[in-house]
Design an enzyme around this catalytic site. Structure first.
Site, mmCIF file in Angstrom:
data_model
loop_
_atom_site.group_PDB
_atom_site.id
_atom_site.type_symbol
_atom_site.label_atom_id
_atom_site.label_comp_id
_atom_site.label_asym_id
_atom_site.label_seq_id
_atom_site.Cartn_x
_atom_site.Cartn_y
_atom_site.Cartn_z
ATOM 1 N N PHE A 165 -6.162 0.761 2.248
ATOM 2 C CA PHE A 165 -6.753 0.507 3.562
ATOM 3 C C PHE A 165 -7.268 1.832 4.154
ATOM 4 C CE2 PHE A 165 -6.606 -0.493 8.094
ATOM 5 C CZ PHE A 165 -7.168 -1.758 8.117
ATOM 6 N N ASP A 218 3.080 0.339 2.061
ATOM 7 C CA ASP A 218 2.440 -0.299 3.212
ATOM 8 C C ASP A 218 2.585 -1.807 3.015
ATOM 9 O OD1 ASP A 218 0.589 -1.539 4.927
ATOM 10 O OD2 ASP A 218 -0.582 0.320 5.079
ATOM 11 N N TYR A 240 1.265 -7.985 13.594
ATOM 12 C CA TYR A 240 0.305 -8.935 14.185
ATOM 13 C C TYR A 240 -0.392 -9.771 13.123
ATOM 14 C CZ TYR A 240 -2.701 -4.894 13.187
ATOM 15 O OH TYR A 240 -3.327 -3.841 12.585
ATOM 16 N N LYS A 241 -0.067 -9.547 11.845
ATOM 17 C CA LYS A 241 -0.671 -10.331 10.765
ATOM 18 C C LYS A 241 0.219 -11.548 10.506
ATOM 19 C CE LYS A 241 -3.382 -6.433 9.245
ATOM 20 N NZ LYS A 241 -3.496 -5.218 8.445
ATOM 21 N N ARG A 265 -12.984 -13.070 2.927
ATOM 22 C CA ARG A 265 -11.532 -13.189 2.759
ATOM 23 C C ARG A 265 -11.053 -14.505 3.346
ATOM 24 N NH1 ARG A 265 -8.083 -8.094 4.631
ATOM 25 N NH2 ARG A 265 -8.917 -8.846 6.593
HETATM 26 C C1 LIG Z 1 -4.045 -4.031 8.975
HETATM 27 C C2 LIG Z 1 -3.660 -2.813 8.216
HETATM 28 C C3 LIG Z 1 -3.419 -1.599 8.872
HETATM 29 C C4 LIG Z 1 -3.677 -1.495 10.362
HETATM 30 O O1 LIG Z 1 -3.222 -0.367 10.982
HETATM 31 P P1 LIG Z 1 -3.232 -0.357 12.594
HETATM 32 O O2 LIG Z 1 -2.699 0.950 12.969
HETATM 33 O O3 LIG Z 1 -2.392 -1.509 13.045
HETATM 34 O O4 LIG Z 1 -4.636 -0.566 13.034
HETATM 35 C C5 LIG Z 1 -2.987 -0.517 8.104
HETATM 36 N N1 LIG Z 1 -2.798 -0.640 6.760
HETATM 37 C C6 LIG Z 1 -3.050 -1.811 6.102
HETATM 38 C C7 LIG Z 1 -2.818 -1.912 4.640
HETATM 39 C C8 LIG Z 1 -3.494 -2.921 6.820
HETATM 40 O O5 LIG Z 1 -3.746 -4.053 6.174
#
Ligand SMILES: *Cc1c(COP(=O)(O)O)cnc(C)c1O
Length: 413
Positions: A133, A210, A235-236, A384
């Protein structure tokens, strides 16, 4: 398979689904809108409507600042332990709700880099894959520069993810920390976390997982798989609401040795002593910095209760059934239009979403959103399809994929 067979199959799968009752526990599930983005922002639990209102009236409005002593100070740890218990296989005292995912990743990657580099000055590399990410990649690049280290990049197939062979080739006596996603945000590839953790450890490295796309949808055994560190979104698949704060896991054996860089009062040994110097607290408190975002921790508690009730293994069974169904429908009704599946075809290597690829997908996404079918788009050409197991039905999945089919057909004409 004819299209009517597929309709009957979706109905039969919904009727036989032991978790089907959970769908009604989410706001909006009664509408015909198709939601394929629970892997990005989960729907609100119905129970959270009352919980949030009661919090404002009774807790915030009634208890006022007394709320901190009475319960809020403890909330990041209590919810962290519950995430550990229900979703990530962590014994208590190792998981805490903190800042955003990005900030927690920064704190833990930097702390791990510094501890490793101090113990062995040869260890200067942070290993990360090119398809991780963006925030993970940007942070690793920044931390390496800030601390005089360097980045060792792993190249990966965009329809898959990091394999054991690829990691073995990247780690060695120069590796300080490895940063990997358990489920790849683009392809949905599910990494072999226990095997990759062993490879990092055999090279003397620490590993940070992660868990953003796995917490709440894929079983994780942080303790049994000997994770060092992990960070994940709430939040996911944990439905904490837009911007709800992330969780961090630090294995007990590492907590004392790690010093995180944002030395705030909430991470100090005696918060209200207001002493002249920062002394880090024992345990997970040392990874906090400022006042905990309590309002953001409300809704996730309702999802954690549902996960405890359903069981993460049953959630995974449903998740696999949903993604397998989506792949079957895509093969039957979308591949004739030139759409390909850009996710692993074997469910053992796939998390909770399926990516469908076609050059027109950016325009397809815009058309679908205006018709209340909501997937999301990721370059290059990837649509997705996020299938949140507690809130998504097979019927909804089929209806959504048929809309994708129609949009591709219309736009590719
Ligand atoms: C959604 C996501 C993030 C998001 O990070 P935020 O600080 O909440 O914006 C980070 N890493 C991965 C792998 C994600 O899928």
């Amino acid at each position: 398979m004819t299209t009517t067979d597929t309709d009957a199959e979706a109905k039969a799968l919904d009727a036989a689904d032991p978790l089907r009752g959970f769908r009604d526990r989410f706001v909006g599930a009664e509408s015909s809108l198709v939601y394929f983005d629970g892997n990005s922002l989960g729907r609100p639990p119905r129970a959270s409507v009352d919980r949030l209102a009661a919090f404002v009236t009774d807790a915030w409005g009634g208890r006022l600042i007394r709320g901190w002593d009475e319960s809020w100070m403890d909330l990041p740890f209590a919810i962290g332990d519950e995430i550990g218990r229900t979703a990530i296989g962590a014994a208590s005292g190792q998981t805490v709700i903190g800042d955003s995912t990005t900030v927690l990743l920064y704190k833990l990657i930097r702390a791990a880099f510094d501890a490793q580099h101090a113990a062995d000055p040869e260890r200067v590399e942070i290993v990360v894959d090119r398809d991780n990410f963006p925030t993970d990649r940007y942070l690793v690049d920044g931390i390496a520069r800030e601390r005089g280290g360097s980045v060792r990049w792993i190249d990966v197939d965009l329809t898959a993810g990091v394999t054991a062979e690829a990691l073995e080739a990247a780690v060695g006596p120069r590796t300080a920390v490895v940063v990997l996603s358990h489920v790849a945000y683009r392809s949905g590839f599910l990494a072999d976390a226990p095997a990759l953790t062993r490879i990092a450890h055999d090279a003397g490295a620490l590993i940070l997982w992660d868990l953003c796309h796995s917490a709440g949808s894929v079983p994780v055994e942080a303790d049994a798989w000997e994770f060092d560190l992990a960070v994940g979104c709430t939040y996911k698949y944990l439905n904490g609401g837009p911007g709800s704060p992330a969780f961090a896991y630090v294995a007990t054996r590492h907590q004392r040795a790690l010093a995180q860089p944002i030395q705030g009062w909430m991470g100090s040994a005696d918060v209200f002593a207001m002493g002249p110097d920062y002394r880090p607290a024992d345990g997970m408190r040392r990874f906090l910095s400022g006042t905990p975002p309590i309002v953001g921790m409300l809704a996730m508690q309702d999802t954690l209760a549902m996960i405890a009730d359903a069981g993460i293994d049953a959630i995974r069974v449903k998740s696999i059934a949903l993604t397998e169904f989506a792949v079957r429908v895509a093969d039957a009704e979308l591949t004739p239009l030139g759409v390909s599946v850009a996710s692993p075809r074997d469910s053992a290597w796939r998390g909770g979403h399926v990516t469908l690829s076609h050059p027109a997908m950016r325009e397809v996404t815009a058309r679908l959103w205006s018709g209340d079918v909501i997937p999301d788009y990721r370059d290059p050409g990837g649509l997705r399809i996020g299938l949140s197991p507690l809130s998504t039905s097979f019927g909804e999945t089929l209806a959504g994929l048929r809309s994708v089919r129609d949009a591709v057909a219309a736009l590719a004409r």
